[in-house]
Scaffold this motif. Structure first.
Motif, PDB file in Angstrom:
ATOM      1  N   ALA A   1      44.389  51.795  36.786  1.00  0.00           N
ATOM      2  CA  ALA A   1      45.403  52.365  37.864  1.00  0.00           C
ATOM      3  C   ALA A   1      44.820  52.394  39.096  1.00  0.00           C
ATOM      4  O   ALA A   1      45.991  52.050  39.889  1.00  0.00           O
ATOM      5  N   LEU A   2      43.494  52.335  39.539  1.00  0.00           N
ATOM      6  CA  LEU A   2      43.243  52.094  40.940  1.00  0.00           C
ATOM      7  C   LEU A   2      43.623  50.487  41.396  1.00  0.00           C
ATOM      8  O   LEU A   2      44.107  50.185  42.524  1.00  0.00           O
ATOM      9  N   LEU A   3      43.337  49.763  40.052  1.00  0.00           N
ATOM     10  CA  LEU A   3      43.819  48.191  40.618  1.00  0.00           C
ATOM     11  C   LEU A   3      45.296  48.109  40.815  1.00  0.00           C
ATOM     12  O   LEU A   3      45.531  47.431  41.682  1.00  0.00           O
ATOM     13  N   ALA A   4      45.988  48.777  40.100  1.00  0.00           N
ATOM     14  CA  ALA A   4      47.445  48.630  40.293  1.00  0.00           C
ATOM     15  C   ALA A   4      47.882  49.126  41.515  1.00  0.00           C
ATOM     16  O   ALA A   4      48.628  48.734  42.222  1.00  0.00           O
ATOM     17  N   ARG A   5      47.273  50.370  41.960  1.00  0.00           N
ATOM     18  CA  ARG A   5      47.679  50.740  43.358  1.00  0.00           C
ATOM     19  C   ARG A   5      47.238  49.774  44.507  1.00  0.00           C
ATOM     20  O   ARG A   5      48.000  49.623  45.538  1.00  0.00           O
ATOM     21  N   PHE A   6      45.830  49.239  44.269  1.00  0.00           N
ATOM     22  CA  PHE A   6      45.504  48.309  45.278  1.00  0.00           C
ATOM     23  C   PHE A   6      46.337  47.194  45.355  1.00  0.00           C
ATOM     24  O   PHE A   6      46.630  46.599  46.420  1.00  0.00           O
ATOM     25  N   VAL A   7      46.970  46.371  44.106  1.00  0.00           N
ATOM     26  CA  VAL A   7      47.754  45.444  44.071  1.00  0.00           C
ATOM     27  C   VAL A   7      49.099  45.720  44.846  1.00  0.00           C
ATOM     28  O   VAL A   7      49.512  44.942  45.646  1.00  0.00           O
ATOM     29  N   GLU A   8      49.426  46.618  44.693  1.00  0.00           N
ATOM     30  CA  GLU A   8      50.854  47.315  45.232  1.00  0.00           C
ATOM     31  C   GLU A   8      50.539  47.440  46.869  1.00  0.00           C
ATOM     32  O   GLU A   8      51.416  47.004  47.632  1.00  0.00           O
ATOM     33  N   ALA A   9      49.453  47.869  47.339  1.00  0.00           N
ATOM     34  CA  ALA A   9      49.157  47.871  48.656  1.00  0.00           C
ATOM     35  C   ALA A   9      49.207  46.559  49.326  1.00  0.00           C
ATOM     36  O   ALA A   9      49.544  46.381  50.190  1.00  0.00           O
TER      37      ALA A   9
ATOM     38  N   PRO B   1      31.679  34.545  50.599  1.00  0.00           N
ATOM     39  CA  PRO B   1      32.588  34.560  49.223  1.00  0.00           C
ATOM     40  C   PRO B   1      32.693  35.820  48.771  1.00  0.00           C
ATOM     41  O   PRO B   1      31.888  36.861  48.947  1.00  0.00           O
ATOM     42  N   ALA B   2      33.818  36.221  48.312  1.00  0.00           N
ATOM     43  CA  ALA B   2      34.004  37.408  47.522  1.00  0.00           C
ATOM     44  C   ALA B   2      33.510  37.395  46.253  1.00  0.00           C
ATOM     45  O   ALA B   2      33.330  36.597  45.618  1.00  0.00           O
ATOM     46  N   GLU B   3      33.634  38.982  45.791  1.00  0.00           N
ATOM     47  CA  GLU B   3      32.805  39.321  44.613  1.00  0.00           C
ATOM     48  C   GLU B   3      33.654  39.086  43.472  1.00  0.00           C
ATOM     49  O   GLU B   3      34.918  39.550  43.580  1.00  0.00           O
ATOM     50  N   PRO B   4      33.136  38.445  42.289  1.00  0.00           N
ATOM     51  CA  PRO B   4      34.190  38.473  41.427  1.00  0.00           C
ATOM     52  C   PRO B   4      34.627  39.431  40.758  1.00  0.00           C
ATOM     53  O   PRO B   4      33.765  40.430  40.563  1.00  0.00           O
ATOM     54  N   PHE B   5      35.824  39.709  40.441  1.00  0.00           N
ATOM     55  CA  PHE B   5      36.621  40.871  39.856  1.00  0.00           C
ATOM     56  C   PHE B   5      36.065  40.897  38.296  1.00  0.00           C
ATOM     57  O   PHE B   5      36.245  39.924  37.650  1.00  0.00           O
ATOM     58  N   ASP B   6      35.273  42.241  38.087  1.00  0.00           N
ATOM     59  CA  ASP B   6      34.714  42.121  36.750  1.00  0.00           C
ATOM     60  C   ASP B   6      34.855  43.475  36.357  1.00  0.00           C
ATOM     61  O   ASP B   6      34.290  44.358  35.837  1.00  0.00           O
ATOM     62  N   GLY B   7      36.203  44.366  36.368  1.00  0.00           N
ATOM     63  CA  GLY B   7      36.347  45.531  36.042  1.00  0.00           C
ATOM     64  C   GLY B   7      35.764  46.854  37.073  1.00  0.00           C
ATOM     65  O   GLY B   7      35.607  47.549  36.634  1.00  0.00           O
ATOM     66  N   GLN B   8      35.436  46.216  38.278  1.00  0.00           N
ATOM     67  CA  GLN B   8      35.135  47.312  39.481  1.00  0.00           C
ATOM     68  C   GLN B   8      35.880  48.243  39.467  1.00  0.00           C
ATOM     69  O   GLN B   8      35.632  49.629  40.134  1.00  0.00           O
ATOM     70  N   LEU B   9      37.447  48.348  39.178  1.00  0.00           N
ATOM     71  CA  LEU B   9      38.292  49.231  39.681  1.00  0.00           C
ATOM     72  C   LEU B   9      39.219  49.314  38.444  1.00  0.00           C
ATOM     73  O   LEU B   9      39.335  48.397  37.461  1.00  0.00           O
ATOM     74  N   GLN B  10      39.057  50.523  38.019  1.00  0.00           N
ATOM     75  CA  GLN B  10      39.923  51.115  36.774  1.00  0.00           C
ATOM     76  C   GLN B  10      41.392  50.645  36.901  1.00  0.00           C
ATOM     77  O   GLN B  10      41.952  50.435  38.185  1.00  0.00           O
TER      78      GLN B  10
END
Length: 208
Positions: free
Chosen positions: A41-49, A30-39
Motif C-alpha cells: 500500500a505504501l509502495l503504491a502511494r509512493f509510485v502515485e506520488a 547508488p540507490a538501494e535495491p528495492f527488496d520489500g522495504q515498503l509494504q
C-alpha cells in the motif's frame, strides 16, 4: 529514521513532491535495491506520488533519488507530442506509464545517437548525450512481475537516463560539455530534429 517512515513524511505533504537538484549527495550515491522495504500500500502511494510529481514538473521520467529517496525505483511516461519529423529523427514514440523496479540495462548492438537531453534535477540546461539506440532493460514492475524488454529510440534514452539516476549518474556525466546550452538557447537556436547544427557551430562530434 526508517525508510518507510521517511516516505510517510514525504507523502504527508499535499501536492507534488519537491525535486532534489544537482549538488545533493542523494543524486550521487547508488540507490538501494528495492527488496520489500515498503509494504504494497505504501509502495503504491509512493509510485502515485512519483507519477504526480513527474506530470507536474513536467517530465517524461522520474527516479526515486530525485525526490530524496535512495531506492531503485523510477517511473516513466511520454505522450510524445512532437511533430512527425522529430518523431522520425529521434524515434520518439508514445510510452505508457511504467514503473521500473531494480532496473538495469545493456546495449543491444553498437548503434549510438546523440541528442539534447535535460533533467529535472539540473534545471535550466540541456546538453547532447550520445547513447545506445537500443537497450535491453531488465528488472521488475511495482507488482514484482519480471521485466525483460528491448527499448528503441527515445524510449531507450528515457530508460537509460532514469536507470543512470539509480546508479548515481547524471546526464551531464555522459554529455558533450561543449554542447551545454541554456533551455532558451536550445528552444531558440537548436530546436531542429537533430543536433547537427549545434555540433558544427559549437565544436563537438556526434556518433557516426
Amino acid at each position: 529514521m526508517p525508510l518507510a517512515e521517511r516516505i510517510e513524511q514525504l507523502l504527508a505533504m499535499e501536492g507534488p513532491l519537491s525535486i532534489v537538484e544537482a549538488g545533493d549527495p542523494v543524486l550521487r550515491q547508488p540507490a538501494e535495491p528495492f527488496d520489500g522495504q515498503l509494504q504494497p500500500a505504501l509502495l503504491a502511494r509512493f509510485v502515485e506520488a512519483l507519477r504526480v510529481t513527474m506530470h507536474a514538473a513536467p517530465g517524461v521520467g522520474l527516479a526515486a533519488p530525485q525526490v530524496g529517496v535512495p531506492l531503485r525505483i523510477a517511473v516513466i511516461e511520454d505522450p510524445a507530442p512532437v511533430p512527425e519529423e522529430v518523431r522520425l529523427a529521434r524515434g520518439r514514440v508514445p510510452q505508457p506509464f511504467r514503473v521500473l523496479v531494480n532496473p538495469s540495462y545493456e546495449p543491444v548492438g553498437a548503434a549510438r545517437a546523440g541528442f539534447f537531453e535535460g533533467c529535472l534535477s539540473v534545471p535550466g540546461w540541456q546538453a547532447v548525450v550520445a547513447r545506445p539506440t537500443r537497450v535491453r532493460l531488465t528488472g521488475s514492475d511495482e507488482h514484482g512481475r519480471a521485466l525483460d524488454e528491448v527499448f528503441t529510440g527515445w524510449p531507450a534514452r528515457i530508460v537509460q537516463h532514469e536507470t543512470d539516476h539509480l546508479d548515481g549518474v547524471l546526464y551531464v556525466d555522459r554529455a558533450e560539455l561543449r554542447s551545454l546550452s541554456a533551455n532558451g538557447t536550445v528552444a531558440g537556436r537548436w530546436a531542429q530534429p537533430t543536433p547537427e547544427a549545434a555540433a558544427r557551430e559549437l565544436g563537438f562530434e556526434l556518433p557516426d
